[in-house]
Design a protein around this motif. Sequence first.
Motif, PDB file in Angstrom:
ATOM      1  N   TYR A   1     -11.405  24.049  29.409  1.00 26.83           N
ATOM      2  CA  TYR A   1     -11.401  24.897  30.591  1.00 26.83           C
ATOM      3  C   TYR A   1     -12.466  24.474  31.612  1.00 26.83           C
TER       4      TYR A   1
ATOM      5  N   PHE B   1     -19.687  41.751  25.994  1.00 31.12           N
ATOM      6  CA  PHE B   1     -20.977  41.095  25.766  1.00 31.12           C
ATOM      7  C   PHE B   1     -22.121  41.907  26.362  1.00 31.12           C
TER       8      PHE B   1
ATOM      9  N   ARG C   1      -4.303  34.099  28.919  1.00 30.58           N
ATOM     10  CA  ARG C   1      -4.546  33.074  27.902  1.00 30.58           C
ATOM     11  C   ARG C   1      -3.928  33.433  26.567  1.00 30.58           C
TER      12      ARG C   1
ATOM     13  N   GLN D   1     -24.558  41.086  28.328  1.00 32.05           N
ATOM     14  CA  GLN D   1     -24.709  40.974  29.787  1.00 32.05           C
ATOM     15  C   GLN D   1     -23.345  40.898  30.453  1.00 32.05           C
TER      16      GLN D   1
ATOM     17  N   VAL E   1     -25.863  30.606  29.397  1.00 35.72           N
ATOM     18  CA  VAL E   1     -26.933  31.575  29.143  1.00 35.72           C
ATOM     19  C   VAL E   1     -26.499  33.003  29.458  1.00 35.72           C
ATOM     20  N   THR E   2     -25.431  33.200  30.235  1.00 33.59           N
ATOM     21  CA  THR E   2     -24.954  34.558  30.468  1.00 33.59           C
ATOM     22  C   THR E   2     -23.751  34.890  29.591  1.00 33.59           C
ATOM     23  N   ASP E   3     -23.549  34.114  28.503  1.00 31.72           N
ATOM     24  CA  ASP E   3     -22.487  34.385  27.524  1.00 31.72           C
ATOM     25  C   ASP E   3     -21.075  34.182  28.059  1.00 31.72           C
ATOM     26  N   GLN E   4     -20.932  33.647  29.275  1.00 30.95           N
ATOM     27  CA  GLN E   4     -19.571  33.490  29.794  1.00 30.95           C
ATOM     28  C   GLN E   4     -18.773  32.471  28.993  1.00 30.95           C
TER      29      GLN E   4
ATOM     30  N   ALA F   1     -20.929  39.129  30.712  1.00 30.64           N
ATOM     31  CA  ALA F   1     -20.288  37.801  30.752  1.00 30.64           C
ATOM     32  C   ALA F   1     -19.027  37.802  31.591  1.00 30.64           C
TER      33      ALA F   1
ATOM     34  N   ASP G   1     -19.034  32.010  25.732  1.00 32.04           N
ATOM     35  CA  ASP G   1     -18.545  32.728  24.560  1.00 32.04           C
ATOM     36  C   ASP G   1     -17.372  33.618  24.929  1.00 32.04           C
ATOM     37  N   ALA G   2     -17.438  34.221  26.121  1.00 29.00           N
ATOM     38  CA  ALA G   2     -16.311  35.050  26.565  1.00 29.00           C
ATOM     39  C   ALA G   2     -15.059  34.203  26.718  1.00 29.00           C
ATOM     40  N   LEU G   3     -15.217  32.979  27.204  1.00 32.72           N
ATOM     41  CA  LEU G   3     -14.067  32.064  27.287  1.00 32.72           C
ATOM     42  C   LEU G   3     -13.492  31.803  25.908  1.00 32.72           C
ATOM     43  N   ARG G   4     -14.401  31.546  24.961  1.00 34.43           N
ATOM     44  CA  ARG G   4     -13.923  31.229  23.610  1.00 34.43           C
ATOM     45  C   ARG G   4     -13.212  32.428  23.001  1.00 34.43           C
ATOM     46  N   MET G   5     -13.633  33.631  23.353  1.00 38.44           N
ATOM     47  CA  MET G   5     -12.934  34.812  22.852  1.00 38.44           C
ATOM     48  C   MET G   5     -11.510  34.871  23.395  1.00 38.44           C
ATOM     49  N   CYS G   6     -11.263  34.251  24.537  1.00 42.57           N
ATOM     50  CA  CYS G   6      -9.927  34.285  25.140  1.00 42.57           C
ATOM     51  C   CYS G   6      -9.169  33.000  24.859  1.00 42.57           C
ATOM     52  N   ALA G   7      -9.510  32.311  23.770  1.00 41.35           N
ATOM     53  CA  ALA G   7      -8.835  31.080  23.387  1.00 41.35           C
ATOM     54  C   ALA G   7      -8.879  30.031  24.491  1.00 41.35           C
ATOM     55  N   ALA G   8      -9.928  30.063  25.314  1.00 44.17           N
ATOM     56  CA  ALA G   8     -10.107  29.015  26.314  1.00 44.17           C
ATOM     57  C   ALA G   8     -11.216  28.104  25.803  1.00 44.17           C
ATOM     58  N   GLU G   9     -10.827  26.967  25.266  1.00 46.23           N
ATOM     59  CA  GLU G   9     -11.800  25.990  24.756  1.00 46.23           C
ATOM     60  C   GLU G   9     -12.677  25.524  25.911  1.00 46.23           C
TER      61      GLU G   9
ATOM     62  N   GLN H   1      -9.777  30.154  16.798  1.00 40.75           N
ATOM     63  CA  GLN H   1      -9.227  30.680  18.044  1.00 40.75           C
ATOM     64  C   GLN H   1      -8.081  31.624  17.768  1.00 40.75           C
TER      65      GLN H   1
ATOM     66  N   SER I   1     -25.518  27.951  33.524  1.00 42.58           N
ATOM     67  CA  SER I   1     -25.650  29.399  33.795  1.00 42.58           C
ATOM     68  C   SER I   1     -24.564  30.168  33.076  1.00 42.58           C
TER      69      SER I   1
END
Lengths: 245, 277, 278
Positions: free
Chosen positions: C160, A84, A105, A86, C143-146, A88, C148-156, A74, C140
């Motif tokens: 979260y 991404f 964050r 799509q 499958v829409t990568d959201q 995201a 992974d987007a959270l993980r990119m923002c340091a939101a476990e 992290q 959902s």
Amino acid sequence: MIRVVGLRKRFGRKTVLEDVGVDIPAGGLWGLIGPGASGKTVLVKHVAGLLTPDAGRVEVEGQNISAMGEVARQKLRSRFGMLFQQNALFDSLTVAENIAFPLRRLTALDERQIAERVAERLARVGLAGFGDRTPNALSGGQRKRVGIARATVTQSEYLIFDEPTAGLDPVTSQKIFDLLRAEQISRKSTALMISSDVAGLMSVVDRVAMMLRGRLLFEGTRDEALASSDPYVKQFLRGETEGPL
Amino acid sequence: MTESLVQLEVAGKQPGRVSRGAERAVRRIGRSVVGIAQQTGGILVLLGKIVRRFFPPDIDYYELKRNLHKMGNRSLPIIALTSVFVGAIMVVQASAYVQQFSATAFVGWGAGYVILRELGPILIALMFSGRVGANNTAELGTMVVTEQIDGLRSLAIDPISYLIVPRFLGMITMLFVLTVFGNLVALCGAALFGQLTLGIEWRVFFHGITELLKPWDVYVGLIKSLVFGLIIALSSCYFGLAVRGGAPGVGRAVNASVVASAVGIFVSDYFMTFLLD
Amino acid sequence: MSVEAGVVKAGQGGQPGWAARRLAGIGAGALDNARAARLLYSIFIRTLYYSVRGRREKGAVLRACYGIGNRSLFFLTAVMGFVGMIMVFHSCTQINRITGDLHLVGATYIQLVVRDFAASVGSMMLATRVGAGIAAEIGSMVVTDQVDALRMCAAEPVDYLIVPRFKASVVMTTVLLVWAMFVMEVSGMLTAWGMFNVNPRIFWNLSMVDFRDLATGLTKCLAFGAAIPIVSGYCGLTTFGGAEGVGWATTRAVVWSCFATILLNFIISTTALYVFWA
């Protein structure tokens, strides 16, 4: 600099990456092309530490991200911005909240500074005044641009763009390529970009790589790619129907 | 059918004289009443369409066989697990009273009565609706979202007789069979647990069942399972075919179908409890 | 890994035999189950950890509470009302057949409702409604990568997505199940009054409900409220493969949440039996 060494990944019985190794130099725009399902997205997700390889490793500035735990990853990921395929975007948040999310964050900015940054980003991608809408109320191209704004808002050292122009018209596509290139140069960041729009991508990259069926087929500068004698690279860059592909 | 809902929403947007909050509340109630009426109507229309395929029988037997296998075989482990524990829980709940009144002879009767008439059919139907019904909705919904149903139509294949009728028959048959099986497992679970905790002999336990229960008690449960199967089959097919709006739409449809099945199961059970007594 | 070795040994270089394939299948299934159990356990531990140490999003828990309550209140009330009527109808007809003395039916019924039935039947309904909702939402997002987007923002994702739903579920499940107890008692009372002429004042007899029943019932509420979001969150986070994947995740969430409540009910009831009544 990012170094990928002997990367292998399987999903179930399907091998998605097979012995991929490449050095991505710092401070340039590195393009990645290849036919569908050739493993491009999976490769960049490994670079961002979102996936763990079955074998091999990814090193970011000498740190092996593949061997790290989630907490250490992290920390490293906070230096990445990612768009991404799509987009995201978070459905439950407004456009402005989506763009502010990484700032909230990852940084210690106060609300006023965040609002300023968000407004600046929205204006930069041509969506000023769209902050209060929800992602579902936007068109595909607008959503893409919100995604770009979110990926670049933290001014990260590393940027990853997965298909930044998919589903956009040629004029908007070229504008986005130019925008991302300008963004990358002004921040001196390292950018990885996947795109199926080969012509547009080639107009902005420093180096380019091509993947085919989970393997890295070619990697070199833009001019080397254009002069390549590899039949696959030649055919793919020119978009010909005749050839090995 | 969707048109009427759209009109309702449009009509509701015009400014009215009543206070905002009251208007909104009334509109919400009205909309959900219309929604429920619409769904009930849609389900009945679907039932009509299915019944018409039986005169003369127009059924894809290969699909039927595949569905029977898929629905029955994959649900067997979870039904068995659930049933054992349900039987055991019955005995646990009864044991406080049994020890108080030392009524060991009645444990078999009590557990048997509750399991065969009510708990067995209901719980197995709920699990079946979660497993098979929800899955069926998700499958049909995905086919709708990815335009596979239109694809079938364009090949001149009737989606009702090819997709729906086999699933409909498969679910009703398999829920019946699984209820028979699950009841048996639950009774064994109860007997086993009765032996372990209360020290009731197997023979005493099953003696209570055979002596104090009538065949009718078994039949009531089985009739119920047929009706529950009908309800699950209809609601899961209806909500699957009515999916709109991509992947989140499929999730919503699954949710709606499971909830509708659960409500249908309990309401119909209430009326059958009276009618079949 | 050991599975592959087993196949090679049993097959003796040629085609693996029927038994070997069966064995390999069972082994692979067991491995999958073990892996799933480990992941579920790790999500559980992380949920507890982040519940205490995690970052608090403003209003997230309240929003989740509203979602759970709003989604389930009407549904739960309707179903539990019917369950209450069915239970009292059965008890009264059976008692009429044997002794005909209906004046203790209310006391026994209320004790059973408090100790077990409101929590166990109600939580299965909540598992269906709330569990499916959580799995569909998180699925959902996966499958829409959201996610992974959270993980990119340091939101476990556990912190979260699951923790607010976990806290909300523990609170709301308890509230809703206590409400379900009330609904069942009232609908049962009305049935006894309308159909069997049992005076509501005689029916409403709380003398048999003691501390042990309340403790058992409330423990169940808390345990089910904790189990549902974790099991469904696990199903949501392990979603893969588009719209169909979300459907699958929802299905698994319903089945496994229901099973979790039945298993926990068994464990808690048995423990209570030995601690309080034996």
